[in-house]
Design an enzyme around this catalytic site. Structure first.
Site, PDB file in Angstrom:
ATOM      1  N   CYS A  98     -53.228  32.541 -71.735  1.00 27.80           N
ATOM      2  CA  CYS A  98     -51.994  32.328 -72.496  1.00 27.80           C
ATOM      3  C   CYS A  98     -51.054  31.383 -71.762  1.00 27.80           C
ATOM      4  O   CYS A  98     -50.279  30.650 -72.390  1.00 27.80           O
ATOM      5  CB  CYS A  98     -51.318  33.657 -72.791  1.00 27.80           C
ATOM      6  SG  CYS A  98     -51.094  34.723 -71.347  1.00 27.80           S
ATOM      7  N   HIS A 353     -47.810  38.607 -70.287  1.00 27.80           N
ATOM      8  CA  HIS A 353     -48.208  37.682 -71.352  1.00 27.80           C
ATOM      9  C   HIS A 353     -47.206  36.543 -71.420  1.00 27.80           C
ATOM     10  O   HIS A 353     -45.996  36.748 -71.279  1.00 27.80           O
ATOM     11  CB  HIS A 353     -48.270  38.426 -72.690  1.00 27.80           C
ATOM     12  CG  HIS A 353     -48.753  37.581 -73.823  1.00 27.80           C
ATOM     13  ND1 HIS A 353     -49.970  36.938 -73.796  1.00 27.80           N
ATOM     14  CD2 HIS A 353     -48.175  37.249 -75.014  1.00 27.80           C
ATOM     15  CE1 HIS A 353     -50.131  36.270 -74.929  1.00 27.80           C
ATOM     16  NE2 HIS A 353     -49.058  36.441 -75.678  1.00 27.80           N
TER      17      HIS A 353
END
EC number: 3.4.19.12
Length: 994
Positions: A98, A353
């Site tokens: 990510c 994340h």
């Protein structure tokens, strides 16, 4: 009583009054519950498993009504994978990539960078033919620039909702399963891109990284004595701002540029003064780039724990940033507007994340890029929203500061991207080069073909579902058998036929068969009786078998069950009868031998055997549709049960005959044996005139003779070697006895085994030989030095007096003679004493033994150590548990070589649970050593102490982290794994030129 048990009892009630030979067809159909009435939908709420005629609640409810077409398939609408109008294309997260996706989206929306990359020459021309792309060959970019070109072209004009960046990630050599430092990735990739573009001829391409991202500042040092300025110019691509102790972005910038005093030991050497002088040092911004990247240093190194941590403090920043107060040369245009905010969601620096909020430079609208998902913000405003709710546990939530208009606060933002306001906004869209657009068109064609294929599959599934709907509605009404011919089908197959999520397989009734290949009576609870008409359709469409018609009702199983039930009902009466018969004395030769153990538990054995014969459904029949029990396992289980339940086998000898011990059996009358045989027809029968096993009699006599012989041998050896047996008056090498110059050596293992035999001659085998080969190397040389035999190796050998040795040679077979001789050397007074061994020491094997011991001490992977915290440099371990300072298994050398306090680790004090066993390459010696050395490996637990598993390649820093940080302190187990393993970053990847 449960309804199912009531049905079971009703189906077999007749068996109590009917003898096995009187069983009729009516009895058989009663046992198979043909007489039960079928259930009615709406009245019966769920399926009656005990009733084969109940066809309610087997899954038919989802078909008997109007059904939505979407329920006929599990294929998502392919249009959901299509890019929405006026939206951007997402990027697939390949596991932990990510952080890569966020930067790719930010760079893609830098129009100048995208335009420059499109101008790069590409090897794609070699891949193209005159009439276009080679259809049979997939395009594979060769350089990082080509990968970016292709990715940007797909992000711009792809019809897909998201694309796969695996080619780009693979070209960089990144580990898709390991999350890396996003800021480090940004720096390294920009450096790699700049180096790659520096070879381009077009200056607009060659200089794009410097033009967009590169600024310049100077380290300025001013001497307080003479005022001389010293400048060191440096380029930058981002400003790294410390956020500790700050609340506003402007404060972070001010600290970055603040003046630093150089005084004391840190004074500056002034070339003008030619001496060290007090001075001031600061950073002066000389020029700023078009795109200003501000790195917020949220991830810092914690010296106390030895690893990185995240600072979850709020930092306020505005959408408009005026940098004029911070630059050296005033008067220029230094007003920036916010264009991107990169977010890290999570508490730990090792997990979490990454997402990005990026402003579209053409429309001015804000978008949130979260891998495959892209969300447009309302009202052209930046909305961080939920991204600020996941930073830390709820108990320690910090209240978010109030933000004015045009300002924002974030505790997860780690990078802010500002664009110079004076830059003109593009009015026309960037055109994708023709060769790239052709590649994109080809990918779009593949996507459209996939959409058509998925739509066709959905249509086929709907058509099959509709046909199945009509089939079920038609056949379900014809399933009940009534008075017409019928067949049996498993309930599980019918449920799978009515299950829309799984394809219907052929009918498999094998698991429901008995040993006579007919329908087992115990399986009737999981079978359903259906009409022959419905069965014909099922078998014609789906196949399978065998078909279970009325002829499949098994009379043999019903008769056997009838016999068993009758025996169970009369068991109590027979038990009383047998007990009365056992009270009578058996006269003559009419009796039978029965095991006393069998007689004590015969009723329980009979009941268990009858219950087993009565039908254990799960064990005897396995599972449905071919998933039967493993044959070997079922045979082994059955064999074990038979060994436990078999009657009268307790008086069988190993040869299958009557045992010789009369204490284990007794005579019973012929009438009692007849009653017992009704329940145990396969039990071994021994009339009273049967002789005992002749082989056992011979073995008994031989055993008695052997025991007498062993006692005689043990007594003779004990008398011959009394001191060796009692371990008295033993010689010692360290204190050589004066009365002899020669001592013999045998292995300690031989001595211990011989003592066992002498103590218990009837339980142990005699020791016939002295195995001294275990003390020698393969070349026949001795493995021990005289010094080692007085210390660490003394437990492996036993010293023998010459008189004892003569007796040992008479009593045992000696393979090798080993002796130590004391001699006087030289004319001096006193003379020098030497000790000579026969055979002599083998230096090579002795050195190999020592090397192996050292190697074993160095090479280990799962060793346990015990760690205890030291307070105020006091010897806590010694004071609280002095017996733990030196293990009971340590040798004298280990005790003498203990380190002084000053050499111990200042933070921890550890004690070993025991020294490592020695090893050499000689297999005999290794086997002997394992049998002889018996050291206690148990460790006494001390309060505040913890056990750690360590390996030889673990560093002291990693050990301290492992010992000082409990697992509960980390947010996730991934963090623990990252902390325990050394960080390698981007080592070995394409970002570092590998």
């Amino acid at each position: 009583m449960a309804p199912r048990l009531q049905l079971e009892k009703a189906a077999w009630r007749w068996a109590e009054t009917v003898r096995p030979e009187e069983v009729s067809q009516e009895h058989i159909e009663t046992a198979y519950r043909i007489w039960l009435e079928p259930c009615i939908r709406g009245v019966c709420r769920r399926n009656c498993k005990g009733n084969p005629n109940c066809l309610v609640g087997i899954g038919e409810h989802i078909w008997l009504g109007e059904i939505d077409e979407n329920s006929f398939h599990n294929i998502d609408d392919p249009n959901c994978e299509r890019r929405k109008k006026n939206s951007f294309v997402g990027l697939t997260n390949l596991g932990a990539t990510c952080y890569v996706n966020t930067f790719l989206q930010v760079w893609f929306l830098n129009l100048e960078l995208r335009q420059a990359l499109y101008l790069c020459p590409s090897t794609c021309k070699d891949y193209m033919m005159e009439d276009g792309i080679q259809e049979e060959k997939d395009y594979e970019p060769q350089t990082i620039c080509e990968h970016l070109q292709y990715l940007f072209a797909l992000l711009q004009n792809s019809n897909r909702r998201y694309i796969d960046p695996s080619g780009f990630v693979k070209a960089l050599g990144l580990d898709t399963g390991q999350q890396q430092d996003a800021q480090e990735f940004s720096k390294l990739f920009m450096s790699l891109l700049e180096d790659t573009l520096s070879k381009q001829k077009n200056p607009d391409v060659r200089n794009i990284v410097q033009q967009q991202f590169c600024g310049e500042y100077a380290y300025v040092t001013v001497c307080n004595q003479c005022g001389r300025e010293s400048k060191l110019l440096s380029k930058f691509y981002e400003l790294e701002l410390n956020i500790q102790g700050h609340k506003q972005l402007t404060d972070c910038i001010s600290e970055f540029l603040k003046e630093e005093k150089l005084e004391g030991d840190n004074r500056y050497f002034c070339e003008n003064c030619q001496s060290k002088q007090n001075a001031t040092r600061k950073i002066r911004l000389l020029s700023l780039p078009c795109t200003l990247n501000l790195q917020l240093m949220r991830f810092v190194f914690d010296r106390q724990t030895g690893h990185k941590k995240k600072l979850n403090t709020y930092i306020g920043f505005s959408e408009i940033l005026d940098m004029e107060p911070y630059v050296e040369h005033k008067g220029g245009s230094y007003v920036y507007e916010l264009s991107a905010v990169l977010i890290h969601r999570g508490v730990s620096a090792y997990s979490g994340h990454y997402i990005a909020h990026v402003k579209d430079p053409q429309s001015g609208e804000w978008y949130k890029f979260n891998d495959e998902d892209i969300e447009k913000m309302e009202g052209k405003k930046l909305q961080l929203g939920i991204e600020e709710d996941l930073a830390e546990p709820s108990k320690s939530q910090t209240r978010k500061p109030k933000c004015g208009k045009g300002t924002h606060c974030s505790r997860n933002a780690y990078m802010l991207v500002y664009r110079l306001q004076t830059q003109e906004k593009p009015t026309t869209a960037i055109q994708v080069p023709a060769f790239l657009q052709e590649l994109v068109d080809r990918d779009n064609s593949k996507f459209e073909e996939w959409c058509i294929e998925m739509a066709e599959m959905r249509k086929q599934s709907v058509d099959k579902g509709k046909a199945k709907h009509e089939e079920v509605k038609e056949l379900y009404q014809r399933l009940p058998a009534g008075a017409e011919p019928y067949e049996f089908v498993s309930l599980e197959w019918l449920q799978k036929w009515l299950d829309e999520s799984t394809p219907t397989k052929p009918i498999d009734n094998h698991a429901c068969l008995c040993s006579h290949d007919k329908l087992h009576p115990d399986k009737i609870s999981i079978m359903k009786r259906i009409s022959e008409y419905a069965a014909d359709i099922f078998y014609s469409r789906y196949g399978g078998g065998p078909r279970l018609t009325v002829k499949a009702l098994c009379k043999e199983c019903v008769v056997e069950r009838c016999r068993v039930l009758r025996l169970k009902s009369q068991l109590n009466e027979d038990y009383k009868t047998v007990n009365n018969l056992l009270k009578a004395t058996v006269k003559g030769s009419d009796g039978f031998w029965v095991g006393k153990s069998s007689l004590r538990s015969w009723r329980q054995l009979a009941l268990e055997q009858l219950d087993e014969q009565d039908g254990d459904v799960d064990q005897s029949n396995g599972k449905m549709n071919g998933n039967t029990l493993n044959k070997d396992e079922s045979k082994e289980e059955r064999k074990e049960e038979e060994e436990e339940l078999n009657f009268n086998e307790d008086i069988l000898c190993p040869h299958g005959e009557l045992c010789i011990s009369e204490n284990e059996r007794r005579l019973v009358s012929k009438e009692a044996w007849s009653k017992l045989q009704q329940y145990f027809p396969k039990a071994p029968e021994f009339p009273s005139y049967r002789e005992c096993c002749s082989q056992c009699k011979i073995l008994e006599r031989e055993g008695e003779e052997n025991e007498a012989l062993h006692k005689m041998i043990a007594n003779e050896q004990k008398t011959s070697l009394p001191n060796l047996f009692q371990d008295k008056n033993r010689p010692c090498l360290s204190n050589w006895p004066e009365e002899t110059d020669v001592l013999y050596i045998v292995s300690q293992f031989f001595v211990e085994e011989w003592r066992k035999f002498v103590r218990k001659p009837t339980r142990c085998s005699p020791v016939s030989s002295v195995g001294n080969s275990a003390l020698l190397c393969p070349h026949g040389g001795l493995m021990f030095t005289f010094a080692s035999m007085t210390k660490e190796d003394s437990k492996l050998i036993a010293l023998i007096w010459p008189s004892e040795w003569q007796m040992i040679q008479k009593l045992f077979v000696v393979d090798h003679v080993i002796k130590i001789t004391r001699t006087e050397v030289g004319d001096a007074n006193p003379s020098e004493t030497q000790y000579i061994s026969e055979p002599k020491l083998c230096p090579e094997c002795r050195e190999g033994l020592l090397c192996q011991q050292q190697r074993d001490l160095r090479e280990y992977t799962q060793a346990t150590i015990y760690v205890h915290k030291v307070v105020d440099n006091k010897k806590v371990m010694k004071d609280s548990a002095p017996e733990l300072n030196v293990s009971s298994s340590e040798t004298e050398e280990d005790k003498e070589e203990a380190k002084p306090d000053g050499e111990k680790d200042p933070d921890f004090n550890q004690s070993n649970g025991g020294t490592k066993r020695q090893k050499i390459s000689h297999q005999n010696y290794i086997a002997y050593q394992k049998q002889v050395i018996r050291r206690s490996m148990r460790h006494r637990k001390v309060r505040g102490e913890k056990a750690l598993l360590v390996s030889a390649n673990q560093t002291l820093k990693e050990l301290k982290i492992q010992a000082d940080e409990p697992i509960a302190d980390y947010a996730a187990m991934d963090d623990v794994m990252q902390v325990c393993m050394p960080e390698e970053g981007f080592k070995g990847t394409g970002l570092l030129g590998h």
